[in-house]
Design a protein around this motif. Structure first.
Motif, PDB file in Angstrom:
ATOM      1  N   GLY A   1      56.098 -40.738  13.446  1.00  0.00           N
ATOM      2  CA  GLY A   1      55.898 -39.397  13.966  1.00  0.00           C
ATOM      3  C   GLY A   1      56.812 -38.979  15.091  1.00  0.00           C
ATOM      4  O   GLY A   1      56.906 -37.791  15.415  1.00  0.00           O
ATOM      5  N   TRP A   2      57.513 -39.927  15.715  1.00  0.00           N
ATOM      6  CA  TRP A   2      58.193 -39.623  16.969  1.00  0.00           C
ATOM      7  C   TRP A   2      59.335 -38.620  16.877  1.00  0.00           C
ATOM      8  O   TRP A   2      59.523 -37.822  17.803  1.00  0.00           O
ATOM      9  N   PRO A   3      60.153 -38.603  15.837  1.00  0.00           N
ATOM     10  CA  PRO A   3      61.269 -37.646  15.836  1.00  0.00           C
ATOM     11  C   PRO A   3      60.848 -36.209  16.103  1.00  0.00           C
ATOM     12  O   PRO A   3      61.570 -35.463  16.768  1.00  0.00           O
ATOM     13  N   VAL A   4      59.685 -35.795  15.609  1.00  0.00           N
ATOM     14  CA  VAL A   4      59.187 -34.450  15.905  1.00  0.00           C
ATOM     15  C   VAL A   4      58.637 -34.400  17.324  1.00  0.00           C
ATOM     16  O   VAL A   4      58.865 -33.442  18.070  1.00  0.00           O
ATOM     17  N   MET A   5      57.931 -35.446  17.719  1.00  0.00           N
ATOM     18  CA  MET A   5      57.265 -35.443  19.017  1.00  0.00           C
ATOM     19  C   MET A   5      58.246 -35.377  20.178  1.00  0.00           C
ATOM     20  O   MET A   5      57.960 -34.770  21.211  1.00  0.00           O
ATOM     21  N   GLN A   6      59.416 -36.009  20.051  1.00  0.00           N
ATOM     22  CA  GLN A   6      60.341 -36.032  21.183  1.00  0.00           C
ATOM     23  C   GLN A   6      60.842 -34.631  21.514  1.00  0.00           C
ATOM     24  O   GLN A   6      61.139 -34.334  22.679  1.00  0.00           O
ATOM     25  N   ALA A   7      60.915 -33.748  20.527  1.00  0.00           N
ATOM     26  CA  ALA A   7      61.275 -32.358  20.796  1.00  0.00           C
ATOM     27  C   ALA A   7      60.049 -31.561  21.252  1.00  0.00           C
ATOM     28  O   ALA A   7      60.130 -30.751  22.184  1.00  0.00           O
ATOM     29  N   TRP A   8      58.917 -31.787  20.607  1.00  0.00           N
ATOM     30  CA  TRP A   8      57.674 -31.094  20.956  1.00  0.00           C
ATOM     31  C   TRP A   8      57.345 -31.268  22.441  1.00  0.00           C
ATOM     32  O   TRP A   8      56.994 -30.307  23.136  1.00  0.00           O
TER      33      TRP A   8
ATOM     34  N   ALA B   1      55.595 -28.153   4.346  1.00  0.00           N
ATOM     35  CA  ALA B   1      54.155 -28.060   4.596  1.00  0.00           C
ATOM     36  C   ALA B   1      53.400 -29.250   4.016  1.00  0.00           C
ATOM     37  O   ALA B   1      52.415 -29.711   4.600  1.00  0.00           O
ATOM     38  N   ASP B   2      53.841 -29.758   2.875  1.00  0.00           N
ATOM     39  CA  ASP B   2      53.163 -30.920   2.288  1.00  0.00           C
ATOM     40  C   ASP B   2      53.232 -32.120   3.232  1.00  0.00           C
ATOM     41  O   ASP B   2      52.247 -32.858   3.402  1.00  0.00           O
ATOM     42  N   LEU B   3      54.390 -32.314   3.847  1.00  0.00           N
ATOM     43  CA  LEU B   3      54.529 -33.416   4.805  1.00  0.00           C
ATOM     44  C   LEU B   3      53.707 -33.167   6.059  1.00  0.00           C
ATOM     45  O   LEU B   3      53.104 -34.096   6.616  1.00  0.00           O
ATOM     46  N   GLU B   4      53.675 -31.912   6.516  1.00  0.00           N
ATOM     47  CA  GLU B   4      52.920 -31.607   7.734  1.00  0.00           C
ATOM     48  C   GLU B   4      51.426 -31.810   7.523  1.00  0.00           C
ATOM     49  O   GLU B   4      50.720 -32.272   8.423  1.00  0.00           O
ATOM     50  N   VAL B   5      50.929 -31.473   6.346  1.00  0.00           N
ATOM     51  CA  VAL B   5      49.518 -31.730   6.043  1.00  0.00           C
ATOM     52  C   VAL B   5      49.243 -33.229   6.091  1.00  0.00           C
ATOM     53  O   VAL B   5      48.242 -33.684   6.662  1.00  0.00           O
ATOM     54  N   ARG B   6      50.121 -34.009   5.496  1.00  0.00           N
ATOM     55  CA  ARG B   6      49.947 -35.470   5.541  1.00  0.00           C
ATOM     56  C   ARG B   6      49.979 -35.973   6.987  1.00  0.00           C
ATOM     57  O   ARG B   6      49.204 -36.851   7.372  1.00  0.00           O
ATOM     58  N   ARG B   7      50.897 -35.413   7.777  1.00  0.00           N
ATOM     59  CA  ARG B   7      51.036 -35.845   9.168  1.00  0.00           C
ATOM     60  C   ARG B   7      49.726 -35.632   9.935  1.00  0.00           C
ATOM     61  O   ARG B   7      49.249 -36.516  10.641  1.00  0.00           O
TER      62      ARG B   7
ATOM     63  N   GLY C   1      50.236 -39.106  26.210  1.00  0.00           N
ATOM     64  CA  GLY C   1      49.451 -40.233  25.729  1.00  0.00           C
ATOM     65  C   GLY C   1      48.898 -40.000  24.340  1.00  0.00           C
ATOM     66  O   GLY C   1      48.881 -40.907  23.497  1.00  0.00           O
ATOM     67  N   ARG C   2      48.456 -38.781  24.087  1.00  0.00           N
ATOM     68  CA  ARG C   2      47.916 -38.440  22.764  1.00  0.00           C
ATOM     69  C   ARG C   2      48.980 -38.619  21.687  1.00  0.00           C
ATOM     70  O   ARG C   2      48.720 -39.181  20.615  1.00  0.00           O
ATOM     71  N   ASN C   3      50.196 -38.164  21.964  1.00  0.00           N
ATOM     72  CA  ASN C   3      51.259 -38.261  20.969  1.00  0.00           C
ATOM     73  C   ASN C   3      51.727 -39.696  20.765  1.00  0.00           C
ATOM     74  O   ASN C   3      52.038 -40.096  19.635  1.00  0.00           O
ATOM     75  N   LEU C   4      51.779 -40.474  21.825  1.00  0.00           N
ATOM     76  CA  LEU C   4      52.140 -41.881  21.664  1.00  0.00           C
ATOM     77  C   LEU C   4      51.102 -42.617  20.821  1.00  0.00           C
ATOM     78  O   LEU C   4      51.452 -43.463  19.987  1.00  0.00           O
ATOM     79  N   ALA C   5      49.830 -42.300  21.029  1.00  0.00           N
ATOM     80  CA  ALA C   5      48.781 -42.942  20.239  1.00  0.00           C
ATOM     81  C   ALA C   5      48.888 -42.552  18.768  1.00  0.00           C
ATOM     82  O   ALA C   5      48.720 -43.391  17.873  1.00  0.00           O
ATOM     83  N   VAL C   6      49.177 -41.283  18.509  1.00  0.00           N
ATOM     84  CA  VAL C   6      49.350 -40.839  17.124  1.00  0.00           C
ATOM     85  C   VAL C   6      50.557 -41.521  16.491  1.00  0.00           C
ATOM     86  O   VAL C   6      50.507 -41.975  15.345  1.00  0.00           O
ATOM     87  N   ASP C   7      51.643 -41.611  17.247  1.00  0.00           N
ATOM     88  CA  ASP C   7      52.844 -42.265  16.723  1.00  0.00           C
ATOM     89  C   ASP C   7      52.559 -43.721  16.368  1.00  0.00           C
ATOM     90  O   ASP C   7      53.040 -44.232  15.352  1.00  0.00           O
ATOM     91  N   ARG C   8      51.774 -44.390  17.177  1.00  0.00           N
ATOM     92  CA  ARG C   8      51.414 -45.782  16.873  1.00  0.00           C
ATOM     93  C   ARG C   8      50.579 -45.833  15.593  1.00  0.00           C
ATOM     94  O   ARG C   8      50.792 -46.701  14.740  1.00  0.00           O
TER      95      ARG C   8
END
Length: 314
Positions: free
Chosen positions: A156-163, A266-272, A143-150
């Motif tokens: 955000g989902w391409p990373v989350m589906q593997a995570w 890392a620049d993208l991950e900080v933004r994420r 639920g937390r990841n779906l809310a973040v993706d929204r």
């Protein structure tokens, strides 16, 4: 079904479908929960009502026109692929990234796989004596990841589906403030979006981890905690006070020598993680906190953030 035909109909590279077929092989899949039970399960997994509504709207009922044969094949084989690695803890991609604007079945295919695997991993947890409260706290990261993706407008989902395959394979456990990731000799620490990173909360979570793994995985030996994150970038010390939660978190670790990480920007991950966007221009990002101002000013000066790894003894 012909694999090239499946790839063509899904609009994904043929080699990615071949990978799913190879890793899943003829191994068993797992059934989804009954549709009538799904709302209660989604609630327990902390899925927000707006996301739950979409998931229920795309439910893979028999005969649903939303679910083409190739989508049903991918759902079945991605479940089998992840289930085949039950107990694993390496990064695992469950299948190809799909064009999520084509409807709820496409958008949430890997969510349905997660729901099917929930019962499988709960059995795994029970076999290891994992407390039910830990199981559900861990699995509620969906639920937390779906809310973040929204919040990220679906970026955000391409990373989350593997995570999220870590959770349904029994590779990761949420113990208080931190998520603890089984590994080869070290317990990897992850920091969910769940409130302040206070020293007290961190210490309590570490104590939970010290007790949890010898009790539930006695055949595994861990000598250190580890973390890989932009949060360990020592450049943050140029901007944040020494008594800030982030710097005090850094103080626990001995950093490895810096190496450019493969596949991590890392620049993208900080933004994420700080702004929950990957594409908003720097001059439009908020500057409400010391950390936000530090991130933006650092990037606007032409410098880059680093993804750093560190450890400390258990």
């Amino acid at each position: 079904m012909d694999l090239d035909d499946i790839a063509g109909r899904l609009g994904v590279p043929a080699e990615e479908i071949a990978r799913v077929d190879r890793l899943a092989g003829g191994r068993p899949s797992a059934p989804l929960p009954d549709r009538a039970d799904a709302p209660a399960l989604l609630d327990r997994l902390a899925v927000r009502p707006d996301d739950a509504e979409e998931i229920m709207a795309g439910w893979p009922d028999p005969g649903s026109e939303l679910w083409t044969p190739e989508l049903r094949w991918l759902l079945d084989r991605s479940i089998a692929l992840v289930r085949a690695d039950l107990g694993g803890y390496e990064w695992l991609t469950p299948g190809p990234e799909l064009p999520r604007d084509r409807g709820p079945a496409w958008r949430h295919l890997y969510v349905y796989a997660y729901l099917a695997l929930t019962g499988v991993v709960l059995d795994y947890h029970r076999a290891h004596g994992v407390p039910e409260a830990v199981s559900w706290a861990t699995l509620a990261d969906l639920g937390r990841n779906l809310a973040v993706d929204r919040r990220m407008n679906r970026e955000g989902w391409p990373v989350m589906q593997a995570w999220l395959t870590l959770h349904v394979r029994g590779g990761l456990y949420e113990l208080g403030r931190l998520q603890h990731h089984r590994g080869d000799g070290t317990i990897g620490l992850h920091i969910p979006d769940a409130g302040p990173l206070t020293p007290e909360a961190i210490s309590a979570s570490l104590d939970e981890g010290r007790a949890f793994f010898p009790r539930h995985f006695p055949d595994e030996t861990y000598t250190a905690f580890s973390c890989g994150s932009w949060l360990l970038d020592p450049q943050l010390r140029e901007y944040l006070p020494a008594d800030s939660n982030i710097i005090r978190f850094q103080d626990r670790f001995t950093l490895d020598a810096y190496e450019e990480p493969e596949g991590v920007d890392a620049d993208l991950e900080v933004r994420r993680f700080v702004f929950r966007t990957l594409t908003t221009p720097l001059d439009r990002l908020p500057r409400d906190t010391v950390l936000q101002r530090a991130i933006v000013d650092h990037l606007r000066s032409g410098r880059h953030w680093q993804w750093r790894r560190g450890t400390f003894p258990i």
